[in-house]
Scaffold this active site. Structure first.
Site, mmCIF file in Angstrom:
data_model
loop_
_atom_site.group_PDB
_atom_site.id
_atom_site.type_symbol
_atom_site.label_atom_id
_atom_site.label_comp_id
_atom_site.label_asym_id
_atom_site.label_seq_id
_atom_site.Cartn_x
_atom_site.Cartn_y
_atom_site.Cartn_z
ATOM 1 N N ARG A 18 0.849 -1.187 0.000
ATOM 2 C CA ARG A 18 0.000 0.000 0.000
ATOM 3 C C ARG A 18 0.888 1.241 0.000
ATOM 4 O O ARG A 18 2.107 1.143 0.099
ATOM 5 C CB ARG A 18 -0.950 -0.029 1.213
ATOM 6 C CG ARG A 18 -0.202 -0.468 2.469
ATOM 7 C CD ARG A 18 -0.532 0.248 3.697
ATOM 8 N NE ARG A 18 -0.431 1.666 3.629
ATOM 9 C CZ ARG A 18 0.712 2.356 3.753
ATOM 10 N NH1 ARG A 18 1.892 1.759 3.944
ATOM 11 N NH2 ARG A 18 0.708 3.673 3.689
ATOM 12 N N GLY A 19 0.210 2.407 -0.084
ATOM 13 C CA GLY A 19 0.972 3.645 -0.242
ATOM 14 C C GLY A 19 1.130 3.861 -1.737
ATOM 15 O O GLY A 19 1.595 2.949 -2.446
ATOM 16 N N ALA A 20 0.772 5.055 -2.211
ATOM 17 C CA ALA A 20 0.686 5.263 -3.663
ATOM 18 C C ALA A 20 1.972 4.911 -4.422
ATOM 19 O O ALA A 20 1.910 4.161 -5.414
ATOM 20 C CB ALA A 20 0.248 6.700 -3.939
ATOM 21 N N ARG A 40 -7.127 -0.255 -7.129
ATOM 22 C CA ARG A 40 -7.371 0.874 -6.207
ATOM 23 C C ARG A 40 -7.423 2.157 -7.035
ATOM 24 O O ARG A 40 -6.475 2.456 -7.759
ATOM 25 C CB ARG A 40 -6.271 0.956 -5.136
ATOM 26 C CG ARG A 40 -6.293 -0.241 -4.190
ATOM 27 C CD ARG A 40 -5.495 0.027 -2.936
ATOM 28 N NE ARG A 40 -6.183 0.910 -2.013
ATOM 29 C CZ ARG A 40 -5.600 1.465 -0.938
ATOM 30 N NH1 ARG A 40 -4.327 1.260 -0.691
ATOM 31 N NH2 ARG A 40 -6.294 2.242 -0.125
ATOM 32 N N ASN A 59 -5.347 12.438 -0.013
ATOM 33 C CA ASN A 59 -4.511 11.605 0.862
ATOM 34 C C ASN A 59 -5.462 10.869 1.807
ATOM 35 O O ASN A 59 -6.691 11.036 1.749
ATOM 36 C CB ASN A 59 -3.493 12.464 1.624
ATOM 37 C CG ASN A 59 -2.450 11.608 2.335
ATOM 38 O OD1 ASN A 59 -1.861 10.702 1.741
ATOM 39 N ND2 ASN A 59 -2.232 11.833 3.612
ATOM 40 N N LYS A 60 -4.908 10.073 2.671
ATOM 41 C CA LYS A 60 -5.697 9.238 3.589
ATOM 42 C C LYS A 60 -6.797 10.038 4.288
ATOM 43 O O LYS A 60 -6.559 11.170 4.708
ATOM 44 C CB LYS A 60 -4.738 8.612 4.608
ATOM 45 C CG LYS A 60 -5.363 7.719 5.658
ATOM 46 C CD LYS A 60 -6.228 6.626 5.082
ATOM 47 C CE LYS A 60 -5.511 5.733 4.104
ATOM 48 N NZ LYS A 60 -6.427 4.867 3.317
ATOM 49 N N GLN A 97 -2.944 2.572 9.799
ATOM 50 C CA GLN A 97 -1.614 2.609 9.178
ATOM 51 C C GLN A 97 -0.618 3.399 10.044
ATOM 52 O O GLN A 97 0.580 3.139 10.004
ATOM 53 C CB GLN A 97 -1.683 3.248 7.774
ATOM 54 C CG GLN A 97 -2.324 2.378 6.724
ATOM 55 C CD GLN A 97 -3.803 2.634 6.597
ATOM 56 O OE1 GLN A 97 -4.475 3.010 7.554
ATOM 57 N NE2 GLN A 97 -4.347 2.399 5.416
ATOM 58 N N ASP A 150 -1.745 10.897 -2.369
ATOM 59 C CA ASP A 150 -2.081 9.831 -3.321
ATOM 60 C C ASP A 150 -2.314 10.362 -4.734
ATOM 61 O O ASP A 150 -2.150 9.642 -5.708
ATOM 62 C CB ASP A 150 -3.312 9.058 -2.843
ATOM 63 C CG ASP A 150 -2.938 8.238 -1.620
ATOM 64 O OD1 ASP A 150 -2.964 8.781 -0.505
ATOM 65 O OD2 ASP A 150 -2.556 7.062 -1.798
HETATM 66 O O1 MRU Z 1 -4.752 3.241 1.964
HETATM 67 P P1 MRU Z 1 -3.266 3.428 1.958
HETATM 68 O O2 MRU Z 1 -2.606 2.891 3.178
HETATM 69 O O3 MRU Z 1 -2.636 2.957 0.681
HETATM 70 O O4 MRU Z 1 -3.076 5.016 1.993
HETATM 71 C C1 MRU Z 1 -1.786 5.545 1.940
HETATM 72 C C2 MRU Z 1 -1.746 7.013 2.050
HETATM 73 O O5 MRU Z 1 -2.747 7.692 2.097
HETATM 74 C C3 MRU Z 1 -0.374 7.654 1.992
HETATM 75 O O6 MRU Z 1 -0.332 8.811 2.770
HETATM 76 C C4 MRU Z 1 -0.047 8.013 0.539
HETATM 77 O O7 MRU Z 1 -0.200 6.911 -0.289
HETATM 78 C C5 MRU Z 1 1.309 8.550 0.398
HETATM 79 S S1 MRU Z 1 2.546 7.387 0.716
HETATM 80 C C6 MRU Z 1 4.054 7.978 0.309
#
Ligand code: MRU
Length: 354
Positions: free
Chosen positions: A49-51, A93, A255-256, A204, A245
């Site tokens: 996970r994480g973009a 996603r 973002n999250k 997270q 993201d």
């Molecule tokens: O749902 P996730 O855990 O994939 O969400 C991740 C985030 O929102 C991060 O802040 C984002 O991807 C940036 S990571 C460098």
């Protein structure tokens, strides 16, 4: 120690090894993806996970996709398989743009290769696809480090830094984005306190960011999401830094979920609110944040906590995984190319074209 979130093992017949983030911090387990179906599932269920990490993994997913080709297949069939695998992985996603960015980039490179070398063997095309995935991996590593160096100035001695979700090594191929800033400041001997939002519903912050900071020997204080405003009022937070993201052309940033609320709180308390992201997270094809697709996830993520049911059966649930922070609330976007202060359409386009 910085975690190596993902690693390609072997040549074109190889596999993608991931840290299974669903099991952290209790267990440190590696997951091996040997086909696109397994990778799709790993992305969908947040094993990876994480973009940026999703984007790099998906690029390797196209190498996995091509493993089903046989000696009887030709280049045209190779491009068809790439298109199918790409479409499938892209649907895992919707919010983070790095996923489609990486898939499109690998496909473009493959198409250019076929156009310039129409007589080449399929094996050569497979090598081109792997080389492009490796290039995306290496660029992400470099971008993360440069983001950290460029953002260091935002971490003053004695600062209280609040971060949300996980924008660390676990979210990228390198040392992260928001956490990279913290790692670089720490390396230079900076003394500061990191506050980590737990980040409901999937935690997270508590599970991953707190774990990463501990591994790196950096002191952190874990808080529940609803404590941020009070800590700001008490003067404990001097800067907020999160990842992103997808960033629209005007600087609106997905973002999250919870990031938007933090930006409002930061504004109210006159606290700088920074986003750290590589240029692969910008989507100049959309003008503003209203056009960013927001992933809606399963109700069970809200009705349970660590697998225990915490809400009555059949309660209605709303579970958007991301929100969009208006560019007007963002003090600066820290990129690998430099810092974009008070981001807007003009400053962003100037930076990205520089
Ligand atoms: O749902 P996730 O855990 O994939 O969400 C991740 C985030 O929102 C991060 O802040 C984002 O991807 C940036 S990571 C460098």
């Amino acid at each position: 120690m910085i975690a190596q979130t993902l690693k390609w093992v072997g040549g074109v017949e190889g596999l993608l090894e991931l840290i299974d983030q669903r099991r952290l911090p209790g267990e440190f387990v590696k997951l091996q993806c040997r086909n696109t179906e397994q990778l799709y599932e790993a992305i969908k269920t947040l094993a990876v996970r994480g973009a940026p990490a999703i984007g790099v993994s998906a690029a390797y997913g196209l190498v996995l996709g091509m493993q089903k080709l046989t000696g009887a297949d030709n280049l045209e069939r190779g491009l068809e398989v790439l298109a199918d695998s790409s479409e499938h992985l892209a649907s895992s996603r919707p919010t983070g743009v790095n996923l489609s960015w990486a898939l499109d980039r690998v496909r473009r490179t493959a198409e250019q290769f076929v156009a310039s070398e129409p007589e080449a063997k399929l094996q050569a095309l497979r090598k081109v696809v792997l080389a492009e995935a490796n290039a995306i991996y290496q660029e992400d590593v470099d971008m993360c480090r440069r983001i950290g160096e460029n953002g260091r100035k935002f971490i003053k001695q004695g600062a209280g830094i609040l971060t949300h979700c996980n924008a660390g090594a676990l979210a990228t191929a390198g040392q992260g984005t928001a956490l990279s800033v913290i790692f670089e400041a720490h390396k230079k001997g900076g003394k500061f306190t990191i506050y980590v939002d737990e980040t409901r519903p999937l935690l997270q912050g508590a599970r991953l960011t707190a774990w990463e900071l501990k591994q790196a020997g950096i002191d952190a204080i874990l808080i529940c999401d609803n404590m941020a405003g009070w800590l700001m009022k008490q003067g404990h937070i001097s800067t907020v830094i999160t990842g992103a993201d997808r960033i629209a052309a005007n600087g609106d940033t997905a973002n999250k979920i919870g990031t938007y609320s933090l930006s409002i709180l930061a504004k109210e308390h006159n606290i700088p609110f920074c986003i750290a992201a590589p240029s692969s997270t910008f989507d100049l094809s959309i003008e503003s944040g209203g056009q960013i697709p927001i992933e809606e996830r399963a109700p069970e993520e809200v009705t349970t906590f660590a697998k225990t049911q915490i809400a009555p059966d059949a309660i209605n649930v709303c579970n958007p995984a991301f929100d969009v922070t208006d560019a007007a609330n963002i003090t600066a976007i820290i990129t690998e190319k430099g810092v974009i202060e008070n981001p807007n359409a003009d400053s962003i386009s100037k930076y990205l074209r520089s």
